[in-house]
Design a protein around this motif. Structure first.
Motif, PDB file in Angstrom:
ATOM      1  N   GLU A  94       0.018  -6.359  10.528  1.00 38.68           N
ATOM      2  CA  GLU A  94       0.607  -6.108   9.219  1.00 38.68           C
ATOM      3  C   GLU A  94       1.990  -5.483   9.396  1.00 38.68           C
ATOM      4  O   GLU A  94       2.203  -4.677  10.301  1.00 38.68           O
ATOM      5  CB  GLU A  94      -0.298  -5.157   8.420  1.00 38.68           C
ATOM      6  CG  GLU A  94       0.170  -4.890   7.002  1.00 38.68           C
ATOM      7  CD  GLU A  94      -0.745  -3.918   6.264  1.00 38.68           C
ATOM      8  OE1 GLU A  94      -0.647  -3.833   5.027  1.00 38.68           O
ATOM      9  OE2 GLU A  94      -1.553  -3.248   6.935  1.00 38.68           O
ATOM     10  N   THR A 104      -7.289   6.157  16.277  1.00 36.98           N
ATOM     11  CA  THR A 104      -6.954   4.977  15.464  1.00 36.98           C
ATOM     12  C   THR A 104      -8.209   4.261  14.989  1.00 36.98           C
ATOM     13  O   THR A 104      -8.261   3.751  13.869  1.00 36.98           O
ATOM     14  CB  THR A 104      -6.059   4.002  16.259  1.00 36.98           C
ATOM     15  OG1 THR A 104      -6.727   3.605  17.468  1.00 36.98           O
ATOM     16  CG2 THR A 104      -4.733   4.641  16.626  1.00 36.98           C
ATOM     17  N   ALA A 145       0.376   2.201  11.660  1.00 38.28           N
ATOM     18  CA  ALA A 145       0.808   1.417  10.496  1.00 38.28           C
ATOM     19  C   ALA A 145       2.278   1.627  10.176  1.00 38.28           C
ATOM     20  O   ALA A 145       2.813   0.965   9.289  1.00 38.28           O
ATOM     21  CB  ALA A 145      -0.032   1.774   9.279  1.00 38.28           C
ATOM     22  N   PRO A 154       4.863  -3.038   9.352  1.00 35.18           N
ATOM     23  CA  PRO A 154       4.765  -1.577   9.325  1.00 35.18           C
ATOM     24  C   PRO A 154       5.635  -0.955   8.241  1.00 35.18           C
ATOM     25  O   PRO A 154       6.586  -1.566   7.754  1.00 35.18           O
ATOM     26  CB  PRO A 154       5.281  -1.180  10.713  1.00 35.18           C
ATOM     27  CG  PRO A 154       6.273  -2.255  11.046  1.00 35.18           C
ATOM     28  CD  PRO A 154       5.717  -3.511  10.452  1.00 35.18           C
ATOM     29  N   TRP A 179       0.815  -1.218   0.000  1.00 38.25           N
ATOM     30  CA  TRP A 179       0.000   0.000   0.000  1.00 38.25           C
ATOM     31  C   TRP A 179       0.846   1.264   0.000  1.00 38.25           C
ATOM     32  O   TRP A 179       0.496   2.273  -0.603  1.00 38.25           O
ATOM     33  CB  TRP A 179      -0.956  -0.002   1.198  1.00 38.25           C
ATOM     34  CG  TRP A 179      -0.279   0.145   2.538  1.00 38.25           C
ATOM     35  CD1 TRP A 179       0.131  -0.858   3.363  1.00 38.25           C
ATOM     36  CD2 TRP A 179       0.067   1.365   3.190  1.00 38.25           C
ATOM     37  NE1 TRP A 179       0.724  -0.351   4.497  1.00 38.25           N
ATOM     38  CE2 TRP A 179       0.694   1.017   4.420  1.00 38.25           C
ATOM     39  CE3 TRP A 179      -0.075   2.712   2.879  1.00 38.25           C
ATOM     40  CZ2 TRP A 179       1.158   1.973   5.319  1.00 38.25           C
ATOM     41  CZ3 TRP A 179       0.400   3.672   3.772  1.00 38.25           C
ATOM     42  CH2 TRP A 179       0.998   3.303   4.973  1.00 38.25           C
ATOM     43  N   TRP A 180       1.981   1.208   0.696  1.00 38.93           N
ATOM     44  CA  TRP A 180       2.783   2.418   0.859  1.00 38.93           C
ATOM     45  C   TRP A 180       3.576   2.788  -0.391  1.00 38.93           C
ATOM     46  O   TRP A 180       4.116   3.894  -0.476  1.00 38.93           O
ATOM     47  CB  TRP A 180       3.736   2.264   2.045  1.00 38.93           C
ATOM     48  CG  TRP A 180       4.449   0.940   2.119  1.00 38.93           C
ATOM     49  CD1 TRP A 180       4.106  -0.121   2.908  1.00 38.93           C
ATOM     50  CD2 TRP A 180       5.596   0.535   1.387  1.00 38.93           C
ATOM     51  NE1 TRP A 180       4.966  -1.161   2.704  1.00 38.93           N
ATOM     52  CE2 TRP A 180       5.902  -0.781   1.774  1.00 38.93           C
ATOM     53  CE3 TRP A 180       6.414   1.152   0.436  1.00 38.93           C
ATOM     54  CZ2 TRP A 180       6.974  -1.487   1.252  1.00 38.93           C
ATOM     55  CZ3 TRP A 180       7.483   0.456  -0.092  1.00 38.93           C
ATOM     56  CH2 TRP A 180       7.753  -0.854   0.321  1.00 38.93           C
ATOM     57  N   LEU A 197       3.276   0.419  17.785  1.00 36.91           N
ATOM     58  CA  LEU A 197       2.645  -0.530  16.858  1.00 36.91           C
ATOM     59  C   LEU A 197       1.483  -1.261  17.529  1.00 36.91           C
ATOM     60  O   LEU A 197       0.439  -1.489  16.911  1.00 36.91           O
ATOM     61  CB  LEU A 197       3.685  -1.532  16.358  1.00 36.91           C
ATOM     62  CG  LEU A 197       4.754  -0.989  15.401  1.00 36.91           C
ATOM     63  CD1 LEU A 197       5.804  -2.050  15.111  1.00 36.91           C
ATOM     64  CD2 LEU A 197       4.118  -0.523  14.097  1.00 36.91           C
ATOM     65  N   LYS A 255      -9.220   3.762  11.054  1.00 36.71           N
ATOM     66  CA  LYS A 255      -9.519   2.432  10.512  1.00 36.71           C
ATOM     67  C   LYS A 255     -10.873   2.426   9.815  1.00 36.71           C
ATOM     68  O   LYS A 255     -11.031   1.841   8.731  1.00 36.71           O
ATOM     69  CB  LYS A 255      -9.495   1.397  11.642  1.00 36.71           C
ATOM     70  CG  LYS A 255      -9.664  -0.033  11.165  1.00 36.71           C
ATOM     71  CD  LYS A 255      -9.538  -1.015  12.330  1.00 36.71           C
ATOM     72  CE  LYS A 255      -9.685  -2.456  11.845  1.00 36.71           C
ATOM     73  NZ  LYS A 255      -9.559  -3.419  12.974  1.00 36.71           N
ATOM     74  N   ALA A 293      -3.272   7.736   3.742  1.00 36.38           N
ATOM     75  CA  ALA A 293      -2.654   7.619   5.056  1.00 36.38           C
ATOM     76  C   ALA A 293      -2.420   9.001   5.647  1.00 36.38           C
ATOM     77  O   ALA A 293      -2.359  10.007   4.939  1.00 36.38           O
ATOM     78  CB  ALA A 293      -1.325   6.863   4.953  1.00 36.38           C
ATOM     79  N   SER A 324       5.557  -6.967  14.957  1.00 30.83           N
ATOM     80  CA  SER A 324       4.310  -7.116  14.202  1.00 30.83           C
ATOM     81  C   SER A 324       3.931  -8.586  14.042  1.00 30.83           C
ATOM     82  O   SER A 324       2.752  -8.939  14.142  1.00 30.83           O
ATOM     83  CB  SER A 324       4.442  -6.448  12.833  1.00 30.83           C
ATOM     84  OG  SER A 324       5.495  -7.014  12.079  1.00 30.83           O
ATOM     85  N   LYS A 371      -4.520   4.724   6.809  1.00 31.93           N
ATOM     86  CA  LYS A 371      -3.401   4.230   7.591  1.00 31.93           C
ATOM     87  C   LYS A 371      -2.885   5.372   8.471  1.00 31.93           C
ATOM     88  O   LYS A 371      -2.936   6.541   8.088  1.00 31.93           O
ATOM     89  CB  LYS A 371      -2.281   3.739   6.678  1.00 31.93           C
ATOM     90  CG  LYS A 371      -2.685   2.643   5.712  1.00 31.93           C
ATOM     91  CD  LYS A 371      -2.914   1.317   6.413  1.00 31.93           C
ATOM     92  CE  LYS A 371      -3.171   0.200   5.410  1.00 31.93           C
ATOM     93  NZ  LYS A 371      -3.380  -1.105   6.069  1.00 31.93           N
TER      94      LYS A 371
END
Length: 541
Positions: A239, A100, A203, A241, A20-21, A198, A104, A62, A233, A109
């Motif tokens: 997930e 958070t 994220a 990070p 995603w990032w 975390l 979500k 994000a 994680s 993110k």
């Protein structure tokens, strides 16, 4: 007029499996100046939670929060006091949990900033280090000596301050104690703090690991934190990070933060668009290509519209350049960070207007002007007196005025952030200089995307015939204010186009075509002919 001085081509990795990032649009929130919920004039986490839907409406994937770690209440000894605790002026763990949860729900993110370069000299960490307590001795940069012999100048150290109890000097930067990023015990502490965050639902993190006296220590610190974050994680069934790194050491040096074999930062932030002075198209094109080439294969940089503690686009380059910066950064491969207020063309404040002497969690800088939600006296940022004066252009550069205006800076951002996720944006990138304009071409998908921006000080002419294979006609999907091109209009690319300074537009069209054999085909044909002649020669012996 010199029209095609620079042409740069890059083939990029891509596909449905990209994390995603790798292509995210981040919105960077300065918590202090985003939204105040209790009337004390300072932004807080509850205010950020209330206005989080706005960020999603921009098309962001994000949010990056500025540092919310506990900070010193003593302005003579500023800086972080505890990495894992939340500063009570911003809120508490319950408020953060609600933030958070809303993020979500909005499918946003959440990334936080950890300030790891310095620490407050009033912190427990500093005091323990001064006392030479076991495990803390080397967490701060110390130099032995005596009060009459100041240590030699060192890169990254603004001043050396004598400490009577330790009988040594500690390194200081902006009146904060410099941390020793070579310290194994400090790396372990920072890794534990990251794991704590975390577990709270973030994220990823953004950090600056620059340690100028020994750059390799910063590189190793990033690796250690990545290992720790991955382990944390996995142990908590989360997930993996994202680890974002910001650095001011240049593209070649910054590339070392990516590490080897994936053991490093996920992406390094580029300051190519955040330089104090506007760069000519040719210089910017070369810088962009260098930034794209230095990372390891299949890794891309993250582009930044403005640095958090330095001037915003409108103040730095002029309001006419806001759309050019936004469109260009969003057309490039990799993620983009939109600095709070840049989507409005908000200017810096005038610090001379400030009338309070109260001690605030962060340094007062002009770019930290409170976010203008509307044109009311306090811009609906607070019900009290804002901690800093509003920007001088907030009456028209505010969220309410721009939100419903498709031709505003915000309108341009919303269109560009949506189009970059389209299948029309292919894996191939070309960077062209057309006069003083910079052209970004993305192709290889179901269509073509072209962003053209005049970075010069004078009117320039774009000759599109210099870019081979363009469709004969493309459609305007977004354009800067005052542009001669209107939304939805069709542009004939067989004709030249004149652009005024700052003018920028995003064109979309059919797939790129390549008529006739290209250079590779020609070379292959020549080689084939050569082998046929050789085979015929030996066959006749």
């Amino acid at each position: 007029m010199w029209l095609a001085a620079v042409v740069l081509t890059t083939i990029l990795g891509g596909g449905a499996a990209d994390p995603w990032w790798s292509n995210a649009v981040y919105y960077s929130i300065l918590v202090d100046s985003f939204k105040d919920s209790n009337g004390d004039g300072l932004g807080d986490l509850q205010g950020a939670t209330k206005q989080l839907s706005y960020v999603r409406a921009l098309g962001a994937d994000a949010v990056i929060l500025s540092s919310i770690s506990a900070k010193s209440m003593n302005c003579d000894k500023p800086g972080t006091t505890d990495f894992a605790e939340i500063d009570e002026r911003y809120g508490n763990l319950d408020v953060f949990e609600r933030l958070t949860e809303k993020a979500k729900k909005l499918e946003l993110k959440l990334v936080i900033t950890l300030t790891i370069e310095t620490i407050s000299s009033s912190s427990e960490l500093f005091n323990f280090s001064a006392e030479r307590k076991s495990g803390f001795e080397d967490k701060v940069v110390w130099r032995d000596g005596n009060p009459d012999e100041t240590p030699l100048e060192e890169v990254g150290i603004n001043d050396w301050i004598w400490h009577d109890e330790r009988k040594a000097y500690y390194g200081s930067s902006r009146n904060e104690a410099v941390l020793n990023l070579c310290s194994e015990s400090l790396a372990a502490m920072l890794s534990n703090s990251l794991c704590t965050w975390l577990k709270r639902g973030i994220a990823g993190i953004l950090l600056n690991p620059d340690f100028r006296s020994n750059h390799e220590c910063g590189v190793q610190l990033v690796k250690k934190m990545v290992v720790s974050a991955t382990s944390c994680s996995r142990a908590n069934n989360m997930e993996a990070p994202v680890i974002l790194v910001e650095s001011s050491l240049g593209a070649e040096t910054n590339a070392k933060y990516y590490g080897e074999g994936g053991l490093g930062a996920n992406s390094v932030i580029s300051y190519d668009f955040a330089s104090p002075a506007k760069r000519p198209a040719a210089s910017l094109a070369l810088a962009l290509h260098a930034t794209l080439l230095f990372p390891p294969q299949d890794m891309t940089p993250t582009w930044l519209t403005s640095k958090r503690n330095e001037s915003r686009i409108a103040t730095r380059y002029g309001s006419e350049m806001v759309d050019a910066i936004i469109l260009t950064t969003l057309a490039l491969p990799g993620a983009t960070i939109i600095q709070q207020g840049d989507e409005l063309g908000a200017a810096d404040t005038i610090l001379e207007w400030a009338s309070t002497s109260k001690c605030w969690p962060i340094q007062t800088v002009a770019s930290a002007a409170p976010f203008p939600w509307d044109d009311t006296p306090t811009a609906s940022f607070t019900s009290g007196d804002p901690w800093l004066p509003l920007a001088p252009n907030y009456r028209y550069a505010n969220a309410k005025s721009e939100y419903a205006n498709d031709l505003s800076h915000m309108g341009v951002l919303k269109v560009a952030s949506a189009i970059r996720k389209s299948p029309a944006v292919g894996p191939y990138l070309e960077i062209h200089r057309l006069g003083e304009a910079l052209a970004i071409l993305r192709w290889g998908g179901s269509g073509s995307l072209l962003v053209v921006s005049n970075f010069g000080r004078e009117k320039t002419e774009a000759v599109f015939s210099r870019v081979p294979g363009l469709p004969t006609e493309m459609t305007v999907a977004a354009s800067s204010g005052g542009s001669s091109l209107t939304l939805g209009s069709h542009v004939n690319l067989e004709k030249n186009l004149k652009l005024v300074p700052g003018e920028s537009f995003l064109l979309v069209g059919p797939p790129r075509h390549c008529s006739g054999p290209g250079p590779v085909d020609k070379i292959a044909n020549k080689l084939s002919e050569g082998w046929q002649k050789i085979n015929k020669y030996f066959g006749n012996l």
